[in-house]
Design a protein around this motif. Structure first.
Motif, PDB file in Angstrom:
ATOM      1  N   GLN A  20       0.827  -1.227  -0.263  1.00  0.00           N
ATOM      2  CA  GLN A  20       0.031   0.023  -0.063  1.00  0.00           C
ATOM      3  C   GLN A  20       0.352   1.045   0.207  1.00  0.00           C
ATOM      4  O   GLN A  20       1.361   1.334   0.806  1.00  0.00           O
ATOM      5  CB  GLN A  20      -0.910  -0.157   1.272  1.00  0.00           C
ATOM      6  N   HIS A  21       1.026   2.191  -0.823  1.00  0.00           N
ATOM      7  CA  HIS A  21       1.587   2.992  -1.306  1.00  0.00           C
ATOM      8  C   HIS A  21       1.047   4.510  -0.897  1.00  0.00           C
ATOM      9  O   HIS A  21      -0.567   4.190  -0.730  1.00  0.00           O
ATOM     10  CB  HIS A  21       2.432   4.042  -2.324  1.00  0.00           C
ATOM     11  N   PRO A  22       1.287   4.975   0.058  1.00  0.00           N
ATOM     12  CA  PRO A  22       0.294   6.131   0.896  1.00  0.00           C
ATOM     13  C   PRO A  22      -0.665   6.964  -0.451  1.00  0.00           C
ATOM     14  O   PRO A  22      -0.792   7.002  -1.836  1.00  0.00           O
ATOM     15  CB  PRO A  22       0.979   7.979   1.105  1.00  0.00           C
ATOM     16  N   ASN A  23      -1.858   6.727  -0.020  1.00  0.00           N
ATOM     17  CA  ASN A  23      -3.001   7.379  -0.513  1.00  0.00           C
ATOM     18  C   ASN A  23      -3.466   6.928  -1.788  1.00  0.00           C
ATOM     19  O   ASN A  23      -4.202   7.002  -2.809  1.00  0.00           O
ATOM     20  CB  ASN A  23      -2.973   9.200  -1.374  1.00  0.00           C
ATOM     21  N   LYS A  24      -2.566   5.087  -1.837  1.00  0.00           N
ATOM     22  CA  LYS A  24      -3.693   4.884  -2.784  1.00  0.00           C
ATOM     23  C   LYS A  24      -3.883   2.643  -1.929  1.00  0.00           C
ATOM     24  O   LYS A  24      -4.317   2.696  -1.031  1.00  0.00           O
ATOM     25  CB  LYS A  24      -2.487   3.620  -3.635  1.00  0.00           C
ATOM     26  N   GLY A  25      -5.039   2.546  -2.850  1.00  0.00           N
ATOM     27  CA  GLY A  25      -5.254   0.831  -2.760  1.00  0.00           C
ATOM     28  C   GLY A  25      -4.438   0.074  -2.581  1.00  0.00           C
ATOM     29  O   GLY A  25      -2.909   0.434  -2.181  1.00  0.00           O
ATOM     30  N   LEU A  26      -5.064  -1.074  -1.803  1.00  0.00           N
ATOM     31  CA  LEU A  26      -3.673  -2.265  -2.039  1.00  0.00           C
ATOM     32  C   LEU A  26      -3.436  -2.887  -2.670  1.00  0.00           C
ATOM     33  O   LEU A  26      -4.488  -3.702  -3.706  1.00  0.00           O
ATOM     34  CB  LEU A  26      -4.417  -3.115  -0.659  1.00  0.00           C
ATOM     35  N   GLN A  27      -1.759  -3.224  -3.307  1.00  0.00           N
ATOM     36  CA  GLN A  27      -2.620  -3.780  -4.769  1.00  0.00           C
ATOM     37  C   GLN A  27      -1.592  -4.951  -4.031  1.00  0.00           C
ATOM     38  O   GLN A  27      -0.446  -5.482  -3.532  1.00  0.00           O
ATOM     39  CB  GLN A  27      -1.284  -3.295  -5.580  1.00  0.00           C
ATOM     40  N   LEU A  28      -1.894  -6.397  -5.397  1.00  0.00           N
ATOM     41  CA  LEU A  28      -1.640  -7.271  -5.071  1.00  0.00           C
ATOM     42  C   LEU A  28       0.416  -7.492  -5.111  1.00  0.00           C
ATOM     43  O   LEU A  28       0.428  -7.596  -6.908  1.00  0.00           O
ATOM     44  CB  LEU A  28      -1.975  -8.334  -5.607  1.00  0.00           C
ATOM     45  N   LEU A  29       1.401  -7.913  -5.000  1.00  0.00           N
ATOM     46  CA  LEU A  29       2.573  -8.184  -4.861  1.00  0.00           C
ATOM     47  C   LEU A  29       2.796  -9.484  -5.401  1.00  0.00           C
ATOM     48  O   LEU A  29       3.339  -9.680  -6.711  1.00  0.00           O
ATOM     49  CB  LEU A  29       4.142  -7.664  -3.584  1.00  0.00           C
ATOM     50  N   LEU A  30       2.127 -10.605  -5.095  1.00  0.00           N
ATOM     51  CA  LEU A  30       2.443 -11.751  -5.454  1.00  0.00           C
ATOM     52  C   LEU A  30       1.736 -12.490  -4.165  1.00  0.00           C
ATOM     53  O   LEU A  30       1.259 -12.552  -3.403  1.00  0.00           O
ATOM     54  CB  LEU A  30       4.175 -12.217  -5.045  1.00  0.00           C
ATOM     55  N   LYS A  31       1.428 -14.120  -4.911  1.00  0.00           N
ATOM     56  CA  LYS A  31       0.935 -14.697  -3.914  1.00  0.00           C
ATOM     57  C   LYS A  31       1.777 -16.336  -4.318  1.00  0.00           C
ATOM     58  O   LYS A  31       1.974 -16.548  -4.997  1.00  0.00           O
ATOM     59  CB  LYS A  31      -0.701 -15.120  -4.538  1.00  0.00           C
ATOM     60  N   TYR A  32       1.494 -17.211  -3.006  1.00  0.00           N
ATOM     61  CA  TYR A  32       1.417 -18.274  -2.774  1.00  0.00           C
ATOM     62  C   TYR A  32       0.380 -19.683  -3.386  1.00  0.00           C
ATOM     63  O   TYR A  32      -0.598 -19.327  -2.410  1.00  0.00           O
ATOM     64  CB  TYR A  32       2.385 -19.099  -1.738  1.00  0.00           C
ATOM     65  N   THR A  33       0.404 -20.302  -4.177  1.00  0.00           N
ATOM     66  CA  THR A  33      -0.761 -21.242  -4.402  1.00  0.00           C
ATOM     67  C   THR A  33      -0.124 -22.677  -4.385  1.00  0.00           C
ATOM     68  O   THR A  33      -1.016 -23.594  -4.904  1.00  0.00           O
ATOM     69  CB  THR A  33      -1.699 -20.929  -5.526  1.00  0.00           C
ATOM     70  N   SER A  34       1.032 -22.616  -4.258  1.00  0.00           N
ATOM     71  CA  SER A  34       1.019 -24.486  -3.938  1.00  0.00           C
ATOM     72  C   SER A  34       1.870 -24.980  -5.207  1.00  0.00           C
ATOM     73  O   SER A  34       2.296 -26.116  -5.102  1.00  0.00           O
ATOM     74  CB  SER A  34       0.838 -25.441  -3.467  1.00  0.00           C
TER      75      SER A  34
END
Lengths: 115, 114
Positions: B38-52
């Motif tokens: 989350q950058h200031p005044n921005k929404g939550l952005q996906l960086l990465l995900k683990y899915t096995s």
């Protein structure tokens, strides 16, 4: 790139007043969520919504809260009678599929201040 | 219940040096884990995900994370920090007990100094 939008970005209200927070999810998404983050605390799940009904809700989501998808694009969170402790950043999120690995896409949030 | 613990509330690095943001998870079975920024005044952005599918997961902006079951960890790393990486980072687990709602860690604030 499609994104989730939320309005307003900021809202100030008096204790006891009703507020409606609005979200426009990504257009082909089917699952919708509300989260909140009280200042200095972690992001907390409020409610999930699918097929025009609530699918899950947390203990926070009491009778003062309600959600609605009034048309094909908007998803709203209503707080009927705001309390001081409702002051928080409220995030809307949406995702396409129902699996655990599906990515939820978040809006920029609405900062609610209850005086 | 699925939960995550972020071990550092604040991390400060110099530009060009490696970044390590630590996260441990608690899960009774194979979890779905995410890192959001989350950058200031921005929404939550996906960086990465683990899915096995793979234990080493590559994300956007040069970030990666390694799932280590033996250590119940999912630490986020980047070889060389940029000023633009300064933000709040959240380790997140998907909770099947609540319809796959996300359980967030408390967040780690990353400061990058010149």
């Amino acid at each position: 790139e499609p994104e989730v939008t939320q309005t307003p970005s900021h809202q100030v209200t008096q204790m006891g007043q009703e507020v409606i927070l609005r979200c426009v999810p990504i257009s082909n998404h089917l699952y919708f969520y509300w989260y909140r983050q009280i200042l200095g605390q972690k992001v907390e799940f409020l409610v999930s919504f699918y097929n025009n009904e609530i699918s899950e809700k947390s203990e926070i989501f009491d009778d003062q809260f309600s959600v609605e998808r009034p048309d094909g694009s908007n998803f709203t969170l209503k707080i009927r009678s705001t309390k001081l402790e409702d002051s928080a950043m409220y995030f809307c999120a949406s995702k396409n599929g129902g699996g655990r690995q599906e990515t939820q896409y978040f809006g920029p949030g609405t900062r609610l201040l209850v005086l | 219940a699925q939960s995550v613990t972020q071990l550092d509330s604040h991390v400060s690095v110099s530009e060009g040096t490696p970044v390590l943001l630590r996260c441990n998870y608690s899960s009774s079975y194979s979890p779905s884990l995410f890192w959001y920024v989350q950058h200031p005044n921005k929404g939550l952005q996906l960086l990465l995900k683990y899915t096995s599918a793979a234990t080493l997961v590559k994300g956007i902006n040069g970030f990666e994370a390694e799932f280590k079951k033996s250590e119940t960890s999912f630490h986020l790393t980047k070889p060389s920090a940029h000023m633009s990486d300064a933000a709040e980072y959240f380790c997140v687990v998907s909770d099947p007990n609540s319809g796959y709602a996300l359980n967030f860690g408390k967040g780690t604030s990353l400061l990058v100094t010149p």
